[in-house]
Enzyme design. Structure first.
Site, PDB file in Angstrom:
ATOM      1  CB  SER A  84      -0.883   0.022   1.252  1.00  0.00           C
ATOM      2  OG  SER A  84      -1.800  -1.034   1.224  1.00  0.00           O
ATOM      3  NE  ARG A  96      -2.579   4.621   0.377  1.00  0.00           N
ATOM      4  CZ  ARG A  96      -3.163   3.451   0.067  1.00  0.00           C
ATOM      5  NH1 ARG A  96      -2.430   2.462  -0.461  1.00  0.00           N
ATOM      6  NH2 ARG A  96      -4.450   3.267   0.281  1.00  0.00           N
ATOM      7  CB  SER A 128     -12.950   0.441   0.545  1.00  0.00           C
ATOM      8  OG  SER A 128     -11.999   0.535  -0.496  1.00  0.00           O
ATOM      9  CD  GLN A 149      -8.033  -1.197  -3.291  1.00  0.00           C
ATOM     10  OE1 GLN A 149      -8.991  -1.420  -4.019  1.00  0.00           O
ATOM     11  NE2 GLN A 149      -7.019  -2.029  -3.175  1.00  0.00           N
ATOM     12  CG  ASP A 159      -5.325  -7.328   1.973  1.00  0.00           C
ATOM     13  OD1 ASP A 159      -6.451  -7.499   1.456  1.00  0.00           O
ATOM     14  OD2 ASP A 159      -4.610  -6.339   1.729  1.00  0.00           O
ATOM     15  NE  ARG A 194      -7.630 -12.578  -1.335  1.00  0.00           N
ATOM     16  CZ  ARG A 194      -6.889 -11.481  -1.224  1.00  0.00           C
ATOM     17  NH1 ARG A 194      -7.063 -10.664  -0.188  1.00  0.00           N
ATOM     18  NH2 ARG A 194      -5.965 -11.196  -2.120  1.00  0.00           N
ATOM     19  NE  ARG A 240      -2.842  -9.650   0.401  1.00  0.00           N
ATOM     20  CZ  ARG A 240      -1.579  -9.216   0.547  1.00  0.00           C
ATOM     21  NH1 ARG A 240      -0.660 -10.000   1.086  1.00  0.00           N
ATOM     22  NH2 ARG A 240      -1.235  -8.003   0.175  1.00  0.00           N
TER      23      ARG A 240
HETATM   24  C1  S3P Z   1      -5.505  -1.488   0.013  1.00  0.00           C
HETATM   25  C2  S3P Z   1      -6.722  -1.541   0.638  1.00  0.00           C
HETATM   26  C3  S3P Z   1      -7.466  -2.780   0.823  1.00  0.00           C
HETATM   27  C4  S3P Z   1      -6.600  -4.015   0.640  1.00  0.00           C
HETATM   28  C5  S3P Z   1      -5.714  -3.905  -0.556  1.00  0.00           C
HETATM   29  C6  S3P Z   1      -4.813  -2.694  -0.465  1.00  0.00           C
HETATM   30  C7  S3P Z   1      -4.871  -0.163  -0.169  1.00  0.00           C
HETATM   31  O1  S3P Z   1      -8.525  -2.826  -0.118  1.00  0.00           O
HETATM   32  O2  S3P Z   1      -7.402  -5.162   0.557  1.00  0.00           O
HETATM   33  O3  S3P Z   1      -4.900  -5.060  -0.666  1.00  0.00           O
HETATM   34  O4  S3P Z   1      -3.655  -0.112  -0.461  1.00  0.00           O
HETATM   35  O5  S3P Z   1      -5.557   0.843  -0.018  1.00  0.00           O
HETATM   36  P1  S3P Z   1      -9.911  -2.082   0.182  1.00  0.00           P
HETATM   37  O6  S3P Z   1      -9.584  -0.680   0.428  1.00  0.00           O
HETATM   38  O7  S3P Z   1     -10.738  -2.208  -1.067  1.00  0.00           O
HETATM   39  O8  S3P Z   1     -10.502  -2.790   1.341  1.00  0.00           O
END
Ligand code: S3P
Length: 426
Positions: free
Chosen positions: A20, A24, A164, A166, A312, A343, A385
């Site tokens: 992550s 970024r 989330s 993301q 995760d 999953r 994973r």
């Molecule tokens: C992530 C957020 C998570 C995670 C993904 C990485 C990120 O997803 O499952 O592997 O880097 O922001 P979600 O935000 O959709 O839960």
């Protein structure tokens, strides 16, 4: 591929950079002024997709193994890509970059592999459209390929139906290009790397409770970022250390941001013997080394606000639960269905193959531990994973196991098998 078994593990492992945070660092570096130097960058396929997307938009990025230099061009310095941006298998790239593309003055197209073409993008199309973004899902199914056209963005206050990071990060990034402030409220807090890092780059971020806000048009300045080790990758070694008999291993350089450390909380609740050592701060993120010893685990309940902090890690927690005494209930985790594989299904099927008592539910699974478990033929379903979780299970099964498409670990942990098998006590 054949998976190895182990009677005992010892030694230490250094965990590669956080996925992550690596994503970024490249994205924020690209839209900042000056250079951003990233050390311990994760050289996994997903993060390399992020690099190539920004290179296609005119950003010079030097990738020298674990040191990556991004020559940023500022908030409005990206240029139009001459072909579709390919995110490969990376949901993080797809969702975060969509926030940035929505604010650009050029047309762009985003695409990815067969798995990403099925993952839900409505969750970002909806809020981005509320901000005024002009996005078309080219197949009309709210998935990639997506086409972005220039438009004027306005700030919104968005109540996200899902926790989330993301989605949150996508909206905050679009907010940088909006005419007024933007905020996102989540049902429960998701990982906060975007907030921490954007602030360090110079953005005005206001966080409180489950709401995060951003002010538009900041002056972002490039910086040095040392990426902490990924707790999601460390999770496989935590489980391997706890499950393998006569074992003591040191897992070095593990990020323990409280929005990510649910695996530790769950492992402690299951009776895991894990000591935090050398706790320190690296680029604004808490980091430590973990000393893990073999432990007899017992069942637990995992749900509620803990879920986003270990989303995760649920596949490996499910493996731990199969070897634990008693019942483990995993609930409130319907998000598992929209990851690199479904999953709930792919964990349950592989657990059943090794003889575990597992019931898949709508929002998780129930695992009754303590059944006799045996080596088997696992399938990763091309999900990194899943491959890593069942490679750990195979270590302690009584007969040999194999993994179909085990090489997909390359997405987040290219040296996984070498690192894991390097701990086997010969
Ligand atoms: C992530 C957020 C998570 C995670 C993904 C990485 C990120 O997803 O499952 O592997 O880097 O922001 P979600 O935000 O959709 O839960």
């Amino acid at each position: 591929m054949e998976l190895k078994r182990a009677k005992k593990l010892n030694g230490s492992v250094s965990i590669p950079g956080d996925k992550s945070i690596s994503h970024r660092a490249i994205m924020f570096g690209a839209i900042s002024q000056g250079t951003t130097e990233v050390t311990n960058f994760l050289q996994g396929a997903d993060c390399l997709s992020t690099i190539s997307c920004f290179q296609k938009m005119g950003i010079e990025i030097e990738n020298n193994s674990d040191r990556v230099i991004v020559h940023g061009k500022g908030l409005r310095g990206l240029s139009q890509p001459s072909s579709p941006l390919d995110v490969g298998n990376s949901g993080t790239t797809a969702r975060l970059i969509s926030g940035i593309l929505s604010g650009q003055s050029f047309v762009s197209t985003l695409d990815g592999d067969a798995s990403i073409r099925q993952r839900p993008m409505k969750r970002i199309i909806t809020p981005l459209s509320m901000m005024g973004a002009d996005i078309t899902s080219k197949k009309g199914n709210n998935c990639v390929p997506l086409e972005f056209h220039p438009s004027t963005l306005k700030g919104i206050r968005y109540n996200s139906p899902v926790a989330s990071a993301q989605v949150k990060s996508c909206i905050l990034l679009a907010g940088l290009y909006a005419e007024s402030g933007t905020s996102v409220t989540e049902p429960v807090c998701s990982r906060n790397h975007t907030e921490l890092m954007l602030k360090a780059f110079g953005a005005k971020i206001i966080s409180g409770g489950t709401t995060t806000g951003v002010l538009p048009s900041p002056k972002l300045q490039g910086m040095e970022i040392q990426v902490p080790g990924d707790i999601s990758s460390a999770a496989y070694f935590i489980a391997a250390g706890l499950l393998t008999p006569n074992t003591e291993i040191l897992i070095k350089n593990v990020g323990i941001n409280p929005t990510r450390d649910g695996i530790l909380k769950a492992a402690y609740a299951m009776g895991g013997d894990i000591e935090k050592e050398n706790v320190r701060t690296v680029s604004g993120e808490p980091v430590c080394d973990l000393l893990v010893r073999s432990s007899q685990l017992h069942g637990t309940e995992i749900g509620g606000s803990l879920i986003p902090t270990l989303i995760d890690e649920i596949p490996i927690l499910a493996v731990m639960a199969a070897f634990a005494k008693g019942t483990t209930i995993i609930k409130d985790a319907e998000e598992l269905k929209v990851k690199e594989s479904n999953r709930i299904d792919t964990v349950a099927i592989n657990l059943m193959r090794m003889g575990a008592d597992v019931t898949a539910t709508e929002d998780g699974m129930i695992i009754k531990g303590g059944k006799p478990l045996h080596g088997t033929g696992f399938d990763s379903y091309l999900d990194h994973r899943i491959a890593m979780s069942f490679a750990v299970a195979a270590l302690v099964l009584d007969t040999p196991s194999s993994m179909k498409n085990g090489e997909c670990v390359n997405i987040s942990y290219p040296t996984f098998y070498q690192d894991l098998y390097g701990l086997i006590d010969k």
